[in-house]
Design a protein around this motif. Structure first.
Motif, mmCIF file in Angstrom:
data_model
loop_
_atom_site.group_PDB
_atom_site.id
_atom_site.type_symbol
_atom_site.label_atom_id
_atom_site.label_comp_id
_atom_site.label_asym_id
_atom_site.label_seq_id
_atom_site.Cartn_x
_atom_site.Cartn_y
_atom_site.Cartn_z
ATOM 1 N N ASP A 32 0.992 -1.284 0.209
ATOM 2 C CA ASP A 32 -0.062 -0.064 -0.028
ATOM 3 C C ASP A 32 0.841 1.326 0.077
ATOM 4 O O ASP A 32 1.873 1.175 0.814
ATOM 5 N N ASN A 33 0.416 2.457 -0.785
ATOM 6 C CA ASN A 33 1.097 3.519 -0.524
ATOM 7 C C ASN A 33 0.490 4.543 0.257
ATOM 8 O O ASN A 33 1.113 5.556 0.543
ATOM 9 N N LEU A 34 -0.287 4.138 1.166
ATOM 10 C CA LEU A 34 -1.388 4.964 2.121
ATOM 11 C C LEU A 34 -1.685 6.113 1.752
ATOM 12 O O LEU A 34 -1.957 7.163 2.643
ATOM 13 N N VAL A 35 -2.025 6.276 0.263
ATOM 14 C CA VAL A 35 -2.675 7.622 -0.052
ATOM 15 C C VAL A 35 -3.969 7.531 0.475
ATOM 16 O O VAL A 35 -4.553 8.735 1.181
ATOM 17 N N THR A 36 -4.888 6.499 0.632
ATOM 18 C CA THR A 36 -5.977 6.338 1.306
ATOM 19 C C THR A 36 -6.204 5.266 2.042
ATOM 20 O O THR A 36 -7.184 5.166 3.043
ATOM 21 N N GLY A 37 -5.316 4.403 2.195
ATOM 22 C CA GLY A 37 -5.176 3.316 3.277
ATOM 23 C C GLY A 37 -4.515 3.717 4.456
ATOM 24 O O GLY A 37 -4.006 5.041 4.710
ATOM 25 N N ASN A 38 -4.370 3.017 5.516
ATOM 26 C CA ASN A 38 -4.112 3.285 6.934
ATOM 27 C C ASN A 38 -3.437 2.110 7.594
ATOM 28 O O ASN A 38 -4.256 1.081 7.589
ATOM 29 N N THR A 39 -2.256 2.489 8.011
ATOM 30 C CA THR A 39 -1.688 1.433 8.905
ATOM 31 C C THR A 39 -2.345 0.926 10.137
ATOM 32 O O THR A 39 -2.222 -0.229 10.676
ATOM 33 N N ASP A 40 -3.166 1.821 10.479
ATOM 34 C CA ASP A 40 -4.113 1.407 12.002
ATOM 35 C C ASP A 40 -4.920 0.090 11.637
ATOM 36 O O ASP A 40 -5.205 -0.264 12.549
ATOM 37 N N ASN A 41 -5.335 0.052 10.401
ATOM 38 C CA ASN A 41 -6.144 -1.189 9.695
ATOM 39 C C ASN A 41 -5.511 -2.375 9.984
ATOM 40 O O ASN A 41 -6.013 -3.354 10.066
ATOM 41 N N ILE A 42 -4.119 -2.412 9.894
ATOM 42 C CA ILE A 42 -3.286 -3.460 10.108
ATOM 43 C C ILE A 42 -2.233 -3.533 11.054
ATOM 44 O O ILE A 42 -1.446 -4.567 11.041
ATOM 45 N N ALA A 43 -2.492 -2.547 11.987
ATOM 46 C CA ALA A 43 -1.489 -2.460 13.152
ATOM 47 C C ALA A 43 -1.343 -3.847 13.988
ATOM 48 O O ALA A 43 -0.129 -4.160 14.381
ATOM 49 N N HIS A 44 -2.478 -4.565 14.138
ATOM 50 C CA HIS A 44 -2.466 -5.890 14.964
ATOM 51 C C HIS A 44 -1.863 -6.944 14.214
ATOM 52 O O HIS A 44 -1.377 -7.927 14.969
ATOM 53 N N LEU A 45 -1.459 -6.653 12.948
ATOM 54 C CA LEU A 45 -0.717 -7.848 12.046
ATOM 55 C C LEU A 45 0.798 -7.697 12.252
ATOM 56 O O LEU A 45 1.675 -8.353 11.724
ATOM 57 N N PHE A 46 1.357 -6.449 12.494
ATOM 58 C CA PHE A 46 2.734 -6.091 12.457
ATOM 59 C C PHE A 46 3.528 -7.002 13.650
ATOM 60 O O PHE A 46 4.851 -7.072 13.740
ATOM 61 N N GLU A 47 2.564 -7.684 14.431
ATOM 62 C CA GLU A 47 3.475 -8.396 15.810
ATOM 63 C C GLU A 47 3.790 -9.789 15.099
ATOM 64 O O GLU A 47 4.466 -10.650 15.806
ATOM 65 N N ARG A 48 2.936 -10.076 14.077
ATOM 66 C CA ARG A 48 3.101 -11.363 13.360
ATOM 67 C C ARG A 48 4.485 -11.715 12.923
ATOM 68 O O ARG A 48 4.930 -10.797 12.406
ATOM 69 N N PRO A 49 5.075 -12.980 12.672
ATOM 70 C CA PRO A 49 6.358 -13.386 12.046
ATOM 71 C C PRO A 49 6.293 -12.936 10.679
ATOM 72 O O PRO A 49 5.268 -12.951 10.034
ATOM 73 N N ASP A 50 7.378 -12.552 9.983
ATOM 74 C CA ASP A 50 7.824 -12.340 8.661
ATOM 75 C C ASP A 50 6.966 -13.451 7.792
ATOM 76 O O ASP A 50 6.584 -13.111 6.864
ATOM 77 N N GLU A 51 6.900 -14.777 8.185
ATOM 78 C CA GLU A 51 6.589 -15.870 7.296
ATOM 79 C C GLU A 51 5.013 -15.694 7.410
ATOM 80 O O GLU A 51 4.450 -16.482 6.592
ATOM 81 N N GLN A 52 4.202 -15.171 8.071
ATOM 82 C CA GLN A 52 2.733 -14.874 8.145
ATOM 83 C C GLN A 52 2.416 -13.418 7.394
ATOM 84 O O GLN A 52 1.501 -13.397 6.743
ATOM 85 N N PHE A 53 3.205 -12.253 7.851
ATOM 86 C CA PHE A 53 3.010 -11.297 7.437
ATOM 87 C C PHE A 53 3.913 -10.089 7.266
ATOM 88 O O PHE A 53 4.841 -10.070 8.012
ATOM 89 N N LYS A 54 3.792 -9.346 6.007
ATOM 90 C CA LYS A 54 5.015 -8.392 5.831
ATOM 91 C C LYS A 54 3.998 -7.214 5.143
ATOM 92 O O LYS A 54 3.171 -7.377 4.355
ATOM 93 N N PHE A 55 4.572 -5.953 5.458
ATOM 94 C CA PHE A 55 3.908 -4.736 5.175
ATOM 95 C C PHE A 55 4.936 -4.235 3.911
ATOM 96 O O PHE A 55 6.135 -3.991 4.331
#
Length: 318
Positions: A32-55
């Motif tokens: 996402d380039n965050l022009v209309t998206g918001n990292t607040d929507n995925i903040a709960h995913l940042f604690e997951r390991p890289d093999e599950q989620f990367k931004f």
């Protein structure tokens, strides 16, 4: 573990898709380039390991590089609300054209299956009701809404061209009005605008006389339809939405009742090319995906109310 790229993954729909695909055991790359998206929507995913989620902070209209194998690409990057695409007309056209081209090129290079997020707006102000997938639409290409309508129509055309000419496995979902948590407050769409106004005790803004209709689908139902479509053999567009049609005026009254607000309704001139009716024909989704919406509108609105109460409170204390 399937590896899936979701463009526009920090947006309203994209963030819910990130949650669903992680729950299904996918490694999710959220771009996402965050022009209309918001990292607040995925903040709960940042604690997951890289093999599950990367931004990945990236604009999909530029060349997309993803190292390693890739199984699926879900292309959801685009402004989607009238307030956004009228404010960002060039960016909207570019992400529909260049962004879709780059996403398809990546899918081709990786041998991945691509699902395009299209929209009911490809039908324009329809002369056929409800709208089936074989209806070609009634779109004003030079009107103010044309930047979004035609961006999505082009995106569908190039997606089908890549399928036919390059043999890329593609799926196209035509999304009708959807609502739920992670929508931006006052983003120009009916539900977040009405929710914000009602919770603040302000008049609800209805355009025209409010007799125009919409059909609102709860986000969990939409995500289920998208997931089934991605894994299906259906390679032509499929409508996903709720068939329970309601006038905008009645919808505003429903929000006032739900929020127990003292708000009234105020009327403004109808915007150019605003569709007078909108309801999906979902017989194809029922037949090919065994899908139909399960969440009643009132139940979905109650699920969404807590999110908007928190959003309004945060906006007034900021």
């Amino acid at each position: 573990m399937p590896r899936t790229l979701i463009t526009g993954g920090a947006g309203f729909l994209g963030s819910h898709l990130c949650d669903r695909f992680i729950a299904e055991g996918h490694e999710v790359l959220c771009m996402d380039n965050l022009v209309t998206g918001n990292t607040d929507n995925i903040a709960h995913l940042f604690e997951r390991p890289d093999e599950q989620f990367k931004f990945i902070h990236h604009d999909v209209t530029d060349y997309i590089h993803v190292g390693g194998e890739l199984d699926y690409v879900l292309h959801f990057a685009s402004p989607a609300s009238p307030a956004d695409y009228l404010r960002l007309p060039i960016q909207t056209l570019k992400v529909g054209a260049l962004g879709t081209h780059k996403a398809l090129g990546l899918a081709k290079a990786k041998g991945a299956r691509l699902l395009l997020a299209s929209t009911s707006e490809v039908y324009g102000d329809p002369l056929v009701h409800p709208q089936p997938e074989d209806y070609w639409g009634n779109v004003n290409p030079i009107g103010s809404r044309g930047v979004y309508d035609e961006a999505k129509r082009f995106a569908e055309a190039i997606t089908m061209a890549y399928q036919r000419y390059h043999g890329v496995e593609t799926r196209i979902v035509r999304i009708f009005n959807t609502y739920g948590p992670h929508m931006r407050l006052d983003d120009g769409r009916a539900l977040p605008t009405f929710m914000g106004q009602a919770l603040r005790g302000e008049p609800l803004t209805v355009y025209g006389d409010g007799s125009q209709t919409r059909s609102f689908c709860y986000v969990d139902d939409l995500v289920e339809g998208i997931y089934r479509l991605l894994l299906s053999d259906e390679n032509e567009p499929v409508n996903i939405g709720n068939t329970e049609e309601i006038t905008i005026k009645a919808f505003a009254e429903e929000i006032i009742e739900l929020t127990d607000s003292g708000s009234t309704i105020t009327y403004e001139p109808l915007p150019q090319d605003d569709p007078q009716v909108r309801e999906p024909d979902i017989s194809k989704a029922q037949r090919t995906l065994d899908w139909a919406p399960q969440v009643e509108r009132r139940d979905g609105l109650r699920k969404t109310l807590d999110y908007f109460q928190d959003a309004v409170e945060a906006s007034t204390t900021a």
